[in-house]
Design a protein around this motif. Structure first.
Motif, short mmCIF file in Angstrom:
data_model
loop_
_atom_site.label_atom_id
_atom_site.label_comp_id
_atom_site.label_asym_id
_atom_site.label_seq_id
_atom_site.Cartn_x
_atom_site.Cartn_y
_atom_site.Cartn_z
N PRO A 45 0.78 -1.24 0.00
CA PRO A 45 0.00 0.00 0.00
C PRO A 45 0.81 1.30 0.00
O PRO A 45 0.24 2.37 0.04
CB PRO A 45 -0.86 -0.09 1.26
N SER A 46 2.11 1.22 -0.09
CA SER A 46 2.92 2.43 -0.10
C SER A 46 3.47 2.69 -1.51
O SER A 46 4.00 1.78 -2.14
CB SER A 46 4.09 2.23 0.87
N PRO A 47 3.37 3.93 -2.00
CA PRO A 47 3.88 4.22 -3.34
C PRO A 47 5.40 4.09 -3.46
O PRO A 47 5.93 3.97 -4.55
CB PRO A 47 3.43 5.66 -3.60
N ASP A 48 6.12 4.10 -2.34
CA ASP A 48 7.57 3.92 -2.39
C ASP A 48 7.97 2.48 -2.05
O ASP A 48 9.11 2.21 -1.66
CB ASP A 48 8.28 4.92 -1.47
N ALA A 49 7.04 1.55 -2.23
CA ALA A 49 7.30 0.13 -1.96
C ALA A 49 8.41 -0.38 -2.88
O ALA A 49 8.53 0.08 -4.02
CB ALA A 49 6.03 -0.67 -2.18
N PRO A 50 9.20 -1.35 -2.41
CA PRO A 50 10.27 -1.89 -3.25
C PRO A 50 9.74 -2.70 -4.44
O PRO A 50 10.42 -2.84 -5.44
CB PRO A 50 11.09 -2.75 -2.30
N PHE A 51 8.55 -3.25 -4.32
CA PHE A 51 7.92 -3.98 -5.41
C PHE A 51 6.43 -4.06 -5.14
O PHE A 51 5.96 -3.68 -4.08
CB PHE A 51 8.55 -5.37 -5.63
N PHE A 52 5.66 -4.54 -6.14
CA PHE A 52 4.20 -4.61 -6.07
C PHE A 52 3.57 -3.25 -5.77
O PHE A 52 2.65 -3.13 -4.96
CB PHE A 52 3.73 -5.65 -5.05
N VAL A 53 4.07 -2.24 -6.44
CA VAL A 53 3.54 -0.89 -6.28
C VAL A 53 2.12 -0.85 -6.86
O VAL A 53 1.89 -1.32 -7.98
CB VAL A 53 4.45 0.13 -7.00
N PRO A 54 1.16 -0.31 -6.11
CA PRO A 54 -0.21 -0.25 -6.61
C PRO A 54 -0.28 0.39 -8.00
O PRO A 54 0.33 1.42 -8.26
CB PRO A 54 -0.93 0.61 -5.57
N GLY A 55 -1.02 -0.28 -8.89
CA GLY A 55 -1.23 0.22 -10.23
C GLY A 55 -0.08 -0.01 -11.20
O GLY A 55 -0.21 0.31 -12.38
#
Length: 181
Positions: free
Chosen positions: A55-65
């Protein structure tokens, strides 16, 4: 009506070459998962795809969208197949998975997907805890090397350790060929 469901966990683009978090052996595991998916469809089993987004846009992978968070073509859902979006390791947590299985009168689940040491472990243990007869197709799952306390554990050993632990008390663990025979 079948009382078995196939849970296809996190076979997503970011885990493949060119993605943000490629796994060792993911192509071969996805090929085996595709064989299991085809067999489940042919038998009329309930096929449920699980897709993880962080759920975080700065995720290392599986970024939403993102394209990386989408299901990989080898395990794409057909129209009418349920796709569950999850934000935690266990696809039971804060999703409709358990309700779908119970309302469909499912007694047994088969598990394929990624990563052996995280989401496969989580879904397998929870499935058993919820009373489902659980089978894991070990060569339809993939992972990567892990490090702890200065020790790097190769992916083959990570995978084997988790499959051994699941087989000890939570699930039947078999190869795709054994399962399909």
């Amino acid at each position: 009506m079948s009382t078995t469901a196939l849970i296809v966990v996190d076979i997503q683009n970011d885990y493949f070459p060119g993605g943000k978090w490629p796994l060792d052996g993911v192509e071969a595991a996805a090929d085996n998962a595709a064989r299991i998916i085809a067999a489940a469809r042919k038998k009329g089993d309930l096929v449920i795809h699980v897709r993880h987004e962080t759920p975080s846009p700065d995720a290392p992978f599986f970024v939403p969208g993102s394209a990386g968070a989408q299901l990989h073509a080898k395990a794409a859902a057909l129209p009418g197949e349920k796709v569950i979006l999850k934000h935690f390791m266990s696809p039971y947590r804060e999703t409709e998975l358990l309700d779908i299985l119970r309302s469909s009168k499912i007694e047994a689940v088969t598990v394929v997907g990624n990563m052996s040491h995280m989401c496969i472990d989580a879904v397998t243990r929870a499935s058993d805890d919820f009373g489902f007869k659980t089978t894991v197709i070990h060569d339809a799952c993939a992972t990567h090397d892990l490090a702890f306390n200065g020790v790097t554990v190769p992916s083959t050993q990570v995978h084997a350790a988790f499959m051994a632990a699941l087989r000890f008390g939570y699930a039947t663990v078999v190869s795709a060929d054994e399962f399909l025979a």
